[in-house]
Motif scaffolding. Sequence first.
Motif, PDB file in Angstrom:
ATOM      1  N   ASN A  83       0.806  -1.207   0.000  1.00  0.00           N
ATOM      2  CA  ASN A  83       0.000   0.000   0.000  1.00  0.00           C
ATOM      3  C   ASN A  83       0.845   1.264   0.000  1.00  0.00           C
ATOM      4  O   ASN A  83       0.383   2.314  -0.438  1.00  0.00           O
ATOM      5  CB  ASN A  83      -0.945  -0.010   1.214  1.00  0.00           C
ATOM      6  CG  ASN A  83      -1.828   1.212   1.276  1.00  0.00           C
ATOM      7  OD1 ASN A  83      -1.539   2.163   2.007  1.00  0.00           O
ATOM      8  ND2 ASN A  83      -2.889   1.194   0.501  1.00  0.00           N
ATOM      9  N   PHE A  84       2.082   1.206   0.486  1.00  0.00           N
ATOM     10  CA  PHE A  84       2.828   2.457   0.604  1.00  0.00           C
ATOM     11  C   PHE A  84       4.217   2.462  -0.020  1.00  0.00           C
ATOM     12  O   PHE A  84       4.889   3.488   0.012  1.00  0.00           O
ATOM     13  CB  PHE A  84       2.896   2.931   2.063  1.00  0.00           C
ATOM     14  CG  PHE A  84       3.554   1.995   3.032  1.00  0.00           C
ATOM     15  CD1 PHE A  84       4.931   1.895   3.129  1.00  0.00           C
ATOM     16  CD2 PHE A  84       2.772   1.217   3.876  1.00  0.00           C
ATOM     17  CE1 PHE A  84       5.526   1.051   4.042  1.00  0.00           C
ATOM     18  CE2 PHE A  84       3.357   0.374   4.799  1.00  0.00           C
ATOM     19  CZ  PHE A  84       4.738   0.287   4.883  1.00  0.00           C
ATOM     20  N   LEU A  85       4.662   1.368  -0.588  1.00  0.00           N
ATOM     21  CA  LEU A  85       5.963   1.385  -1.270  1.00  0.00           C
ATOM     22  C   LEU A  85       5.747   1.735  -2.737  1.00  0.00           C
ATOM     23  O   LEU A  85       5.021   1.050  -3.445  1.00  0.00           O
ATOM     24  CB  LEU A  85       6.671   0.050  -1.116  1.00  0.00           C
ATOM     25  CG  LEU A  85       7.087  -0.289   0.305  1.00  0.00           C
ATOM     26  CD1 LEU A  85       7.763  -1.645   0.355  1.00  0.00           C
ATOM     27  CD2 LEU A  85       8.001   0.786   0.876  1.00  0.00           C
TER      28      LEU A  85
ATOM     29  N   LEU B 105      10.913  10.668  -5.196  1.00  0.00           N
ATOM     30  CA  LEU B 105      11.643  11.911  -5.486  1.00  0.00           C
ATOM     31  C   LEU B 105      10.679  13.036  -5.856  1.00  0.00           C
ATOM     32  O   LEU B 105      10.850  14.185  -5.417  1.00  0.00           O
ATOM     33  CB  LEU B 105      12.670  11.679  -6.591  1.00  0.00           C
ATOM     34  CG  LEU B 105      13.793  10.698  -6.225  1.00  0.00           C
ATOM     35  CD1 LEU B 105      14.683  10.426  -7.437  1.00  0.00           C
ATOM     36  CD2 LEU B 105      14.605  11.209  -5.054  1.00  0.00           C
ATOM     37  N   ALA B 106       9.649  12.732  -6.646  1.00  0.00           N
ATOM     38  CA  ALA B 106       8.651  13.749  -7.000  1.00  0.00           C
ATOM     39  C   ALA B 106       7.923  14.227  -5.753  1.00  0.00           C
ATOM     40  O   ALA B 106       7.687  15.429  -5.576  1.00  0.00           O
ATOM     41  CB  ALA B 106       7.660  13.179  -8.011  1.00  0.00           C
ATOM     42  N   PHE B 107       7.582  13.306  -4.858  1.00  0.00           N
ATOM     43  CA  PHE B 107       6.903  13.675  -3.615  1.00  0.00           C
ATOM     44  C   PHE B 107       7.790  14.588  -2.766  1.00  0.00           C
ATOM     45  O   PHE B 107       7.319  15.586  -2.211  1.00  0.00           O
ATOM     46  CB  PHE B 107       6.507  12.425  -2.821  1.00  0.00           C
ATOM     47  CG  PHE B 107       5.874  12.742  -1.508  1.00  0.00           C
ATOM     48  CD1 PHE B 107       4.528  13.031  -1.434  1.00  0.00           C
ATOM     49  CD2 PHE B 107       6.630  12.793  -0.344  1.00  0.00           C
ATOM     50  CE1 PHE B 107       3.939  13.365  -0.223  1.00  0.00           C
ATOM     51  CE2 PHE B 107       6.061  13.118   0.872  1.00  0.00           C
ATOM     52  CZ  PHE B 107       4.699  13.406   0.927  1.00  0.00           C
ATOM     53  N   LEU B 108       9.076  14.264  -2.665  1.00  0.00           N
ATOM     54  CA  LEU B 108       9.999  15.088  -1.871  1.00  0.00           C
ATOM     55  C   LEU B 108      10.116  16.498  -2.460  1.00  0.00           C
ATOM     56  O   LEU B 108      10.132  17.487  -1.710  1.00  0.00           O
ATOM     57  CB  LEU B 108      11.365  14.421  -1.772  1.00  0.00           C
ATOM     58  CG  LEU B 108      11.419  13.167  -0.896  1.00  0.00           C
ATOM     59  CD1 LEU B 108      12.769  12.470  -1.040  1.00  0.00           C
ATOM     60  CD2 LEU B 108      11.118  13.495   0.555  1.00  0.00           C
TER      61      LEU B 108
ATOM     62  N   ALA C   6       2.849  18.973  -1.682  1.00  0.00           N
ATOM     63  CA  ALA C   6       2.709  17.517  -1.801  1.00  0.00           C
ATOM     64  C   ALA C   6       1.262  17.120  -1.539  1.00  0.00           C
ATOM     65  O   ALA C   6       0.587  17.726  -0.695  1.00  0.00           O
ATOM     66  CB  ALA C   6       3.634  16.812  -0.818  1.00  0.00           C
ATOM     67  N   PRO C   7       0.779  16.102  -2.219  1.00  0.00           N
ATOM     68  CA  PRO C   7      -0.579  15.639  -1.947  1.00  0.00           C
ATOM     69  C   PRO C   7      -0.660  14.971  -0.572  1.00  0.00           C
ATOM     70  O   PRO C   7       0.313  14.404  -0.087  1.00  0.00           O
ATOM     71  CB  PRO C   7      -0.845  14.624  -3.066  1.00  0.00           C
ATOM     72  CG  PRO C   7       0.507  14.173  -3.502  1.00  0.00           C
ATOM     73  CD  PRO C   7       1.433  15.330  -3.268  1.00  0.00           C
TER      74      PRO C   7
ATOM     75  N   PRO D 250       4.866   8.437   0.116  1.00  0.00           N
ATOM     76  CA  PRO D 250       5.976   7.689  -0.499  1.00  0.00           C
ATOM     77  C   PRO D 250       7.296   7.813   0.252  1.00  0.00           C
ATOM     78  O   PRO D 250       8.026   6.830   0.384  1.00  0.00           O
ATOM     79  CB  PRO D 250       6.068   8.302  -1.901  1.00  0.00           C
ATOM     80  CG  PRO D 250       4.688   8.793  -2.188  1.00  0.00           C
ATOM     81  CD  PRO D 250       4.163   9.291  -0.866  1.00  0.00           C
ATOM     82  N   ALA D 251       7.621   8.999   0.758  1.00  0.00           N
ATOM     83  CA  ALA D 251       8.876   9.154   1.502  1.00  0.00           C
ATOM     84  C   ALA D 251       8.810   8.391   2.819  1.00  0.00           C
ATOM     85  O   ALA D 251       9.788   7.756   3.227  1.00  0.00           O
ATOM     86  CB  ALA D 251       9.161  10.637   1.757  1.00  0.00           C
ATOM     87  N   GLY D 252       7.679   8.438   3.493  1.00  0.00           N
ATOM     88  CA  GLY D 252       7.503   7.710   4.748  1.00  0.00           C
ATOM     89  C   GLY D 252       7.632   6.212   4.557  1.00  0.00           C
ATOM     90  O   GLY D 252       8.182   5.506   5.408  1.00  0.00           O
TER      91      GLY D 252
END
Length: 193
Positions: free
Chosen positions: A80-82, A89-92, A100-101, A108-110
């Motif tokens: 669900n989260f990987l 990188l886009a999220f960061l 960020a959404p 994604p980073a978490g």
Amino acid sequence: MAAPAMTGQAGGVTPPATVAVWDPFVRLFHWSLVALFTIAFVTGDEIAWLHLWAGYAIASLVILRIIWGFVGPRHARFANFLRPLGDVLAFLRQSLRLKAPRHIGHNPAGGYMILVMFGLLTYLTMTGMLLTTDAFWGSHLLKEAHEAGAYAMVGLVALHLAGVALASVEHGENLVRAMVTGRKRAPDEKTIR
């Protein structure tokens, strides 16, 4: 005289709707890991039996959480989260611009932070266990490697806390409270589920 009906409103304002996100096991794992790592880090060489006990408990918790990452509820599952590295990188980049959404589960980073922390905790427990064996008893090099891993974990914890603070400010949501209660504000049309 009858008591007034409870409407769930305070001062005429309806509280925002929430949804269950973090199951009891994930929350218990998270806060137990916080306590156990703190105990292990603080005791070090000073209280060896407590340090060892905390290390074995951490190893057990990580094993259970990895299993739970495959069989647990939706937001506990790795699938669900990987996300692909490009998404991370886009999220960061979006996070640094506070654009960020919002994610109901891990962002994604978490998700990758979890993997890195699990890897480092596994390294710490393995090097710690090796230090108790006859082959590595008193090994200065292995002890230094173990301690370096502990300090790297402190760095990851600081980075994790910074990410939690950033996401909490960015989305107006108390993520620490969410990890205590298991609930987050209900998603809107922009939220990634």
